[in-house]
Design a protein around this motif. Structure first.
Motif, PDB file in Angstrom:
ATOM      1  N   LEU A  10       0.782  -1.231   0.000  1.00  0.00           N
ATOM      2  CA  LEU A  10       0.000   0.000   0.000  1.00  0.00           C
ATOM      3  C   LEU A  10       0.819   1.290   0.000  1.00  0.00           C
ATOM      4  O   LEU A  10       0.310   2.332   0.356  1.00  0.00           O
ATOM      5  N   VAL A  11       2.068   1.242  -0.428  1.00  0.00           N
ATOM      6  CA  VAL A  11       2.927   2.420  -0.359  1.00  0.00           C
ATOM      7  C   VAL A  11       2.319   3.627  -1.056  1.00  0.00           C
ATOM      8  O   VAL A  11       2.352   4.730  -0.533  1.00  0.00           O
ATOM      9  N   LYS A  12       1.727   3.457  -2.217  1.00  0.00           N
ATOM     10  CA  LYS A  12       1.163   4.586  -2.972  1.00  0.00           C
ATOM     11  C   LYS A  12      -0.369   4.622  -2.906  1.00  0.00           C
ATOM     12  O   LYS A  12      -1.000   5.413  -3.587  1.00  0.00           O
ATOM     13  N   ARG A  16      -3.375   4.641   2.470  1.00  0.00           N
ATOM     14  CA  ARG A  16      -2.230   4.089   3.207  1.00  0.00           C
ATOM     15  C   ARG A  16      -2.171   4.584   4.646  1.00  0.00           C
ATOM     16  O   ARG A  16      -1.815   3.832   5.541  1.00  0.00           O
ATOM     17  N   HIS A  17      -2.529   5.846   4.898  1.00  0.00           N
ATOM     18  CA  HIS A  17      -2.486   6.369   6.270  1.00  0.00           C
ATOM     19  C   HIS A  17      -3.584   5.740   7.128  1.00  0.00           C
ATOM     20  O   HIS A  17      -3.362   5.419   8.297  1.00  0.00           O
ATOM     21  N   ALA A  18      -4.739   5.546   6.536  1.00  0.00           N
ATOM     22  CA  ALA A  18      -5.823   4.863   7.251  1.00  0.00           C
ATOM     23  C   ALA A  18      -5.428   3.417   7.527  1.00  0.00           C
ATOM     24  O   ALA A  18      -5.647   2.896   8.630  1.00  0.00           O
ATOM     25  N   ARG A  56      -8.972   6.495  14.675  1.00  0.00           N
ATOM     26  CA  ARG A  56      -8.154   7.233  13.702  1.00  0.00           C
ATOM     27  C   ARG A  56      -8.277   6.616  12.314  1.00  0.00           C
ATOM     28  O   ARG A  56      -8.206   7.324  11.308  1.00  0.00           O
ATOM     29  N   PHE A  57      -8.438   5.298  12.260  1.00  0.00           N
ATOM     30  CA  PHE A  57      -8.635   4.653  10.958  1.00  0.00           C
ATOM     31  C   PHE A  57      -9.823   5.292  10.246  1.00  0.00           C
ATOM     32  O   PHE A  57      -9.738   5.655   9.073  1.00  0.00           O
ATOM     33  N   TRP A  58     -10.933   5.422  10.948  1.00  0.00           N
ATOM     34  CA  TRP A  58     -12.137   5.977  10.340  1.00  0.00           C
ATOM     35  C   TRP A  58     -11.913   7.429   9.921  1.00  0.00           C
ATOM     36  O   TRP A  58     -12.264   7.834   8.814  1.00  0.00           O
ATOM     37  N   THR A  59     -11.296   8.207  10.784  1.00  0.00           N
ATOM     38  CA  THR A  59     -11.038   9.618  10.474  1.00  0.00           C
ATOM     39  C   THR A  59     -10.157   9.745   9.236  1.00  0.00           C
ATOM     40  O   THR A  59     -10.447  10.540   8.331  1.00  0.00           O
ATOM     41  N   LYS A  60      -9.092   8.972   9.174  1.00  0.00           N
ATOM     42  CA  LYS A  60      -8.167   9.078   8.041  1.00  0.00           C
ATOM     43  C   LYS A  60      -8.775   8.519   6.755  1.00  0.00           C
ATOM     44  O   LYS A  60      -8.455   9.001   5.663  1.00  0.00           O
ATOM     45  N   THR A  61      -9.653   7.566   6.870  1.00  0.00           N
ATOM     46  CA  THR A  61     -10.362   7.072   5.683  1.00  0.00           C
ATOM     47  C   THR A  61     -11.236   8.182   5.121  1.00  0.00           C
ATOM     48  O   THR A  61     -11.219   8.456   3.916  1.00  0.00           O
TER      49      THR A  61
END
Length: 194
Positions: A10-12, A16-18, A56-61
């Motif tokens: 998932l580098v690109k 990826r942040h989520a 944070r996963f949800w926020t970043k998604t």
């Protein structure tokens, strides 16, 4: 395969942040799973870390795909579940309680050791090992530990000899991995195909 092994793929990737938050939540869950009736402080620390990363996963998604075609319907559906599903609702407010208060979120095992003398013998008994979730209070509202998820009872997963935070974390991970996969295919995949 753990989520951590998928990182290189998932580098690109726009999510990826989520995904990194999902990996960190999975790591916290795995630490919880390794801790038995021993060190409660390590267990509680892992639980609090899980709460932070899963939210944070949800926020970043949301941030990563907020202007993407197809996101509106998915966001609406998941946001509704986060407000109505007992597991997802509890997690949101437990994380908020952790961030904005000093309340306890889980309870350590209380053996309730009992010793009775029966004639010349001593009989010792105790409660089965468990680690129950506690109600959390956020903005004046109390949220009780969940007993159902996605319309189904989870009572059989909870109770004596169970670490309830770990059970709830496992359910949440399964749900949010599904969200990640759905957003990846329906929103990000559609965006790349266009």
């Amino acid at each position: 395969m753990s989520l951590a092994h998928s990182r290189k793929i998932l580098v690109k990737h726009p999510l990826r942040h989520a995904f990194e938050e999902l990996v960190l939540a999975d790591n916290a869950y795995r630490r919880m799973a390794k801790i038995g009736p021993g060190d409660f402080s390590d267990y509680e620390r892992a639980w609090r870390e899980f709460l932070r990363h899963i939210e944070r996963f949800w926020t970043k998604t949301r941030v990563a795909v907020k202007h993407s075609t197809g996101w509106g319907n998915i966001e609406s559906e998941i946001s509704h579940l986060r407000k109505t599903d007992p597991v997802l609702l509890y997690l949101r407010h437990a994380r908020n309680a952790d961030e904005h208060s000093i309340q306890e979120l889980a309870s350590d095992w209380d053996a309730k050791l009992k010793v009775d003398r029966v004639g010349a013998e001593l009989h010792i008994s105790w409660q089965p090992w468990d680690r129950p979730l506690l109600p959390v209070r956020n903005r004046g509202v109390t949220y009780n530990p969940p007993r159902s998820h996605l319309g189904k009872s989870i009572e059989h997963l909870l109770g004596n000899r169970k670490a309830e935070p770990r059970v709830i974390a496992e359910l949440a991970l399964a749900f949010y991995v599904g969200v990640f996969n759905r957003v990846s295919s329906e929103v990000v995949g559609a965006k790349r195909d266009a």
